[in-house]
Design a protein around this motif. Structure first.
Motif, PDB file in Angstrom:
ATOM      1  N   GLY A   1       0.795  -1.221   0.000  1.00  0.00           N
ATOM      2  CA  GLY A   1       0.000   0.000   0.000  1.00  0.00           C
ATOM      3  C   GLY A   1       0.826   1.269   0.000  1.00  0.00           C
ATOM      4  N   ARG A   2       2.055   1.212   0.507  1.00  0.00           N
ATOM      5  CA  ARG A   2       2.894   2.415   0.531  1.00  0.00           C
ATOM      6  C   ARG A   2       4.076   2.318  -0.437  1.00  0.00           C
ATOM      7  NH1 ARG A   2       4.452   0.657   6.304  1.00  0.00           N
ATOM      8  NH2 ARG A   2       6.471  -0.358   6.063  1.00  0.00           N
ATOM      9  N   LEU A   3       4.013   1.382  -1.356  1.00  0.00           N
ATOM     10  CA  LEU A   3       5.119   1.135  -2.281  1.00  0.00           C
ATOM     11  C   LEU A   3       5.297   2.281  -3.278  1.00  0.00           C
ATOM     12  CD1 LEU A   3       7.235  -0.821  -3.511  1.00  0.00           C
ATOM     13  CD2 LEU A   3       5.365  -1.801  -4.872  1.00  0.00           C
ATOM     14  N   ASP A   4       6.551   2.689  -3.478  1.00  0.00           N
ATOM     15  CA  ASP A   4       6.915   3.656  -4.510  1.00  0.00           C
ATOM     16  C   ASP A   4       7.339   2.868  -5.746  1.00  0.00           C
ATOM     17  OD1 ASP A   4       7.982   5.559  -6.182  1.00  0.00           O
ATOM     18  OD2 ASP A   4       9.414   6.358  -4.719  1.00  0.00           O
ATOM     19  N   ALA A   5       6.493   2.863  -6.760  1.00  0.00           N
ATOM     20  CA  ALA A   5       6.759   2.064  -7.957  1.00  0.00           C
ATOM     21  C   ALA A   5       7.986   2.539  -8.721  1.00  0.00           C
ATOM     22  CB  ALA A   5       5.533   2.084  -8.875  1.00  0.00           C
ATOM     23  N   HIS A   6       8.458   3.758  -8.423  1.00  0.00           N
ATOM     24  CA  HIS A   6       9.612   4.312  -9.135  1.00  0.00           C
ATOM     25  C   HIS A   6      10.926   4.117  -8.373  1.00  0.00           C
ATOM     26  CE1 HIS A   6       6.892   6.079 -12.046  1.00  0.00           C
ATOM     27  NE2 HIS A   6       6.182   6.576 -11.047  1.00  0.00           N
ATOM     28  N   ASP A   7      10.863   3.468  -7.223  1.00  0.00           N
ATOM     29  CA  ASP A   7      12.064   3.173  -6.436  1.00  0.00           C
ATOM     30  C   ASP A   7      12.416   1.706  -6.682  1.00  0.00           C
ATOM     31  OD1 ASP A   7      13.884   2.423  -4.424  1.00  0.00           O
ATOM     32  OD2 ASP A   7      13.072   3.881  -3.004  1.00  0.00           O
ATOM     33  N   ALA A   8      13.400   1.471  -7.537  1.00  0.00           N
ATOM     34  CA  ALA A   8      13.714   0.108  -7.973  1.00  0.00           C
ATOM     35  C   ALA A   8      14.108  -0.794  -6.810  1.00  0.00           C
ATOM     36  CB  ALA A   8      14.828   0.137  -9.019  1.00  0.00           C
ATOM     37  N   ALA A   9      14.878  -0.258  -5.858  1.00  0.00           N
ATOM     38  CA  ALA A   9      15.314  -1.074  -4.725  1.00  0.00           C
ATOM     39  C   ALA A   9      14.124  -1.471  -3.853  1.00  0.00           C
ATOM     40  CB  ALA A   9      16.351  -0.315  -3.902  1.00  0.00           C
ATOM     41  N   GLU A  10      13.232  -0.522  -3.614  1.00  0.00           N
ATOM     42  CA  GLU A  10      12.048  -0.811  -2.798  1.00  0.00           C
ATOM     43  C   GLU A  10      11.135  -1.805  -3.512  1.00  0.00           C
ATOM     44  OE1 GLU A  10       8.248   1.513  -0.731  1.00  0.00           O
ATOM     45  OE2 GLU A  10       9.889   2.667  -1.639  1.00  0.00           O
ATOM     46  N   VAL A  11      10.954  -1.622  -4.808  1.00  0.00           N
ATOM     47  CA  VAL A  11      10.120  -2.548  -5.580  1.00  0.00           C
ATOM     48  C   VAL A  11      10.681  -3.967  -5.495  1.00  0.00           C
ATOM     49  CG1 VAL A  11       9.398  -3.194  -7.920  1.00  0.00           C
ATOM     50  CG2 VAL A  11       9.167  -0.821  -7.149  1.00  0.00           C
ATOM     51  N   ALA A  12      12.001  -4.101  -5.572  1.00  0.00           N
ATOM     52  CA  ALA A  12      12.622  -5.425  -5.517  1.00  0.00           C
ATOM     53  C   ALA A  12      12.363  -6.103  -4.174  1.00  0.00           C
ATOM     54  CB  ALA A  12      14.121  -5.308  -5.776  1.00  0.00           C
ATOM     55  N   VAL A  13      12.525  -5.348  -3.077  1.00  0.00           N
ATOM     56  CA  VAL A  13      12.335  -5.918  -1.741  1.00  0.00           C
ATOM     57  C   VAL A  13      10.877  -6.316  -1.523  1.00  0.00           C
ATOM     58  CG1 VAL A  13      12.384  -5.405   0.728  1.00  0.00           C
ATOM     59  CG2 VAL A  13      14.305  -4.731  -0.722  1.00  0.00           C
ATOM     60  N   VAL A  14       9.958  -5.409  -1.847  1.00  0.00           N
ATOM     61  CA  VAL A  14       8.540  -5.684  -1.616  1.00  0.00           C
ATOM     62  C   VAL A  14       8.054  -6.795  -2.548  1.00  0.00           C
ATOM     63  CG1 VAL A  14       6.212  -4.707  -1.678  1.00  0.00           C
ATOM     64  CG2 VAL A  14       8.106  -3.374  -0.729  1.00  0.00           C
ATOM     65  N   SER A  15       8.555  -6.822  -3.769  1.00  0.00           N
ATOM     66  CA  SER A  15       8.168  -7.891  -4.694  1.00  0.00           C
ATOM     67  C   SER A  15       8.589  -9.252  -4.156  1.00  0.00           C
ATOM     68  CB  SER A  15       8.785  -7.652  -6.069  1.00  0.00           C
ATOM     69  OG  SER A  15       8.242  -6.495  -6.676  1.00  0.00           O
ATOM     70  N   ASP A  16       9.777  -9.324  -3.567  1.00  0.00           N
ATOM     71  CA  ASP A  16      10.223 -10.586  -2.963  1.00  0.00           C
ATOM     72  C   ASP A  16       9.298 -10.996  -1.818  1.00  0.00           C
ATOM     73  OD1 ASP A  16      12.327 -10.910  -4.700  1.00  0.00           O
ATOM     74  OD2 ASP A  16      13.853 -10.135  -3.312  1.00  0.00           O
ATOM     75  N   GLU A  17       8.840 -10.017  -1.030  1.00  0.00           N
ATOM     76  CA  GLU A  17       7.924 -10.325   0.072  1.00  0.00           C
ATOM     77  C   GLU A  17       6.587 -10.838  -0.462  1.00  0.00           C
ATOM     78  OE1 GLU A  17       7.555  -6.967   2.642  1.00  0.00           O
ATOM     79  OE2 GLU A  17       9.647  -7.048   3.299  1.00  0.00           O
ATOM     80  N   VAL A  18       6.085 -10.200  -1.514  1.00  0.00           N
ATOM     81  CA  VAL A  18       4.816 -10.645  -2.094  1.00  0.00           C
ATOM     82  C   VAL A  18       4.963 -12.064  -2.652  1.00  0.00           C
ATOM     83  CG1 VAL A  18       3.095 -10.230  -3.894  1.00  0.00           C
ATOM     84  CG2 VAL A  18       4.040  -8.300  -2.603  1.00  0.00           C
ATOM     85  N   ARG A  19       6.056 -12.322  -3.355  1.00  0.00           N
ATOM     86  CA  ARG A  19       6.269 -13.674  -3.904  1.00  0.00           C
ATOM     87  C   ARG A  19       6.344 -14.710  -2.783  1.00  0.00           C
ATOM     88  NH1 ARG A  19      10.104 -10.747  -7.047  1.00  0.00           N
ATOM     89  NH2 ARG A  19       9.244 -10.277  -9.116  1.00  0.00           N
ATOM     90  N   ALA A  20       7.043 -14.370  -1.705  1.00  0.00           N
ATOM     91  CA  ALA A  20       7.142 -15.304  -0.581  1.00  0.00           C
ATOM     92  C   ALA A  20       5.772 -15.579   0.020  1.00  0.00           C
ATOM     93  CB  ALA A  20       8.092 -14.749   0.483  1.00  0.00           C
ATOM     94  N   LEU A  21       4.949 -14.535   0.148  1.00  0.00           N
ATOM     95  CA  LEU A  21       3.596 -14.725   0.669  1.00  0.00           C
ATOM     96  C   LEU A  21       2.780 -15.616  -0.259  1.00  0.00           C
ATOM     97  CD1 LEU A  21       1.246 -14.077   2.598  1.00  0.00           C
ATOM     98  CD2 LEU A  21       0.779 -12.057   1.184  1.00  0.00           C
TER      99      LEU A  21
END
Length: 217
Positions: free
Chosen positions: A28-48
């Motif tokens: 919900g608070r993800l910055d789609a333009h921050d590549a590092a943040e997208v990578a970390v949150v994407s890994d969390e979503v995949r793990a879930l």
């Protein structure tokens, strides 16, 4: 006072609820333009999504087969919901790949993940009420524990670690001490120490002191 029956869903569902809530807030608070943040949150979503897929398979293979053996048709409604959840998971994976540099896709992922979490919260409540009732009517606590142990025995170390990471910090102090006390008696010492090292940073000081006192460590 009647002795509580063994609840095969209690701890794993606590972990899943915590993981889902945490991940939903992160998306919900993800910055789609921050590549590092997208990578970390994407890994969390995949793990879930991976652990949800794995959990569905475990329930279908172990719990539903046991229910079907003693009360045919008892899990038909939830099995249909499992199929729907598999479709939702596939859609979430598709959306996730479109998030980088795409705020609209990030918002779409957030909304769809929110629906998925809401559906799962209702679904888990139904299992805890209705499926436990079937299991308790047809199986002893020792038999239910045997089903649970069969699930654990077939888990990979990676899945076990992820489940423990989300379950133990979100249990009550007595539940946490009970699980770890049993683990200390049955698991290798290095595994027990590894679990303590995993969860200590995740517990607040008060919870860690309660656990230390209960376990005498």
């Amino acid at each position: 006072m009647q002795t509580p029956r063994h609840d095969i869903y209690a701890f794993i569902h606590k972990g899943l609820r915590a993981f889902m809530a945490h991940t939903l807030v992160r998306v919900g608070r993800l910055d789609a333009h921050d590549a590092a943040e997208v990578a970390v949150v994407s890994d969390e979503v995949r793990a879930l999504l991976d652990i949800c897929t794995h959990h569905l398979a475990n329930e279908n293979r172990h719990i539903h087969s046991a229910m079907q053996a003693r009360q045919p048709g008892a899990c038909a409604e939830v099995e249909a919901e499992h199929v729907a959840h598999e479709h939702e998971i596939a859609q979430l994976r598709w959306l996730l790949e479109r998030v980088p540099e795409n705020e609209q896709a990030a918002q779409g992922l957030y909304r769809q993940l929110s629906d998925f979490v809401a559906h799962n919260f209702e679904h888990m409540g139904k299992e805890e009420r209705e499926h436990n009732a079937v299991l308790w009517a047809h199986y002893s606590d020792d038999e239910i524990r045997a089903i649970e142990h069969a699930i654990i025995a077939n888990e990979s170390p990676e899945h076990l670690q992820l489940a423990i990471r989300w379950m133990l910090p979100h249990m009550t102090p007595s539940e946490r001490a009970g699980m770890l006390g049993g683990m200390r008696q049955t698991a290798p010492a290095e595994m027990f120490e590894g679990v303590l090292n995993l969860i200590r940073p995740l517990l607040g000081g008060r919870d860690w002191r309660k656990l230390s006192l209960a376990l005498g460590i």
